[in-house]
Design a protein around this motif. Sequence first.
Motif, short mmCIF file in Angstrom:
data_model
loop_
_atom_site.label_atom_id
_atom_site.label_comp_id
_atom_site.label_asym_id
_atom_site.label_seq_id
_atom_site.Cartn_x
_atom_site.Cartn_y
_atom_site.Cartn_z
N HIS A 57 0.85 -1.19 0.00
CA HIS A 57 0.00 0.00 0.00
C HIS A 57 0.89 1.25 0.00
O HIS A 57 1.82 1.36 0.80
N GLN A 58 0.62 2.18 -0.89
CA GLN A 58 1.47 3.37 -1.05
C GLN A 58 1.60 4.19 0.24
O GLN A 58 2.69 4.62 0.59
N SER A 59 0.50 4.38 0.94
CA SER A 59 0.56 5.17 2.18
C SER A 59 1.39 4.46 3.25
O SER A 59 2.15 5.10 3.98
N LEU A 60 1.22 3.16 3.35
CA LEU A 60 2.01 2.39 4.32
C LEU A 60 3.49 2.45 3.95
O LEU A 60 4.35 2.63 4.82
N ASN A 61 3.80 2.35 2.67
CA ASN A 61 5.17 2.45 2.21
C ASN A 61 5.77 3.81 2.58
O ASN A 61 6.90 3.88 3.10
N GLY A 62 5.03 4.87 2.33
CA GLY A 62 5.51 6.21 2.66
C GLY A 62 5.75 6.40 4.14
O GLY A 62 6.76 7.00 4.56
N GLU A 63 4.83 5.89 4.96
CA GLU A 63 4.98 6.00 6.41
C GLU A 63 6.18 5.17 6.89
O GLU A 63 6.94 5.61 7.75
N ALA A 64 6.36 3.98 6.33
CA ALA A 64 7.49 3.14 6.70
C ALA A 64 8.81 3.83 6.34
O ALA A 64 9.77 3.80 7.11
N LEU A 65 8.87 4.48 5.18
CA LEU A 65 10.07 5.21 4.77
C LEU A 65 10.36 6.37 5.71
O LEU A 65 11.51 6.63 6.07
N ARG A 66 9.31 7.08 6.13
CA ARG A 66 9.48 8.20 7.06
C ARG A 66 10.05 7.71 8.39
O ARG A 66 11.01 8.27 8.93
N ILE A 67 9.45 6.63 8.91
CA ILE A 67 9.91 6.09 10.20
C ILE A 67 11.32 5.50 10.05
O ILE A 67 12.16 5.65 10.95
#
Length: 116
Positions: A57-67
């Motif tokens: 999921h794109q949003s999950l990917n983005g959040e994982a990259l941020r963290i």
Amino acid sequence: MNQPNQPNPNVIKNPQTGQLPQVKGPEMNERDFLNDMLATEKYLTDNFNILAREASHQSLNGEALRILNETHQAARTLFNLMFEKGWYQLTAASPQEISQTGTQFQNYRSQEPYHS
């Protein structure tokens, strides 16, 4: 070869600050806590890297990259603090070791299917 009690010229470190006991008991001191925190951040970066790579999921990917970025920054901050206190040391590589490693990675690159 270095004589006993003489510093190794290839070791990169700061002098230790504060007083650490020569013989340590089971209680944790500041160095132990920082070392444990650094190990935890390293563990987290390893696992968030997997999550970022495998999140569909794109949003999950983005959040994982941020963290993932935050955990890398926290690990770097802890490393810098431990290095400043003289509790983390590095060994300098010789020019020959650097050259050998460069050659090794150039050889790896030539094995990639899509190298330019």
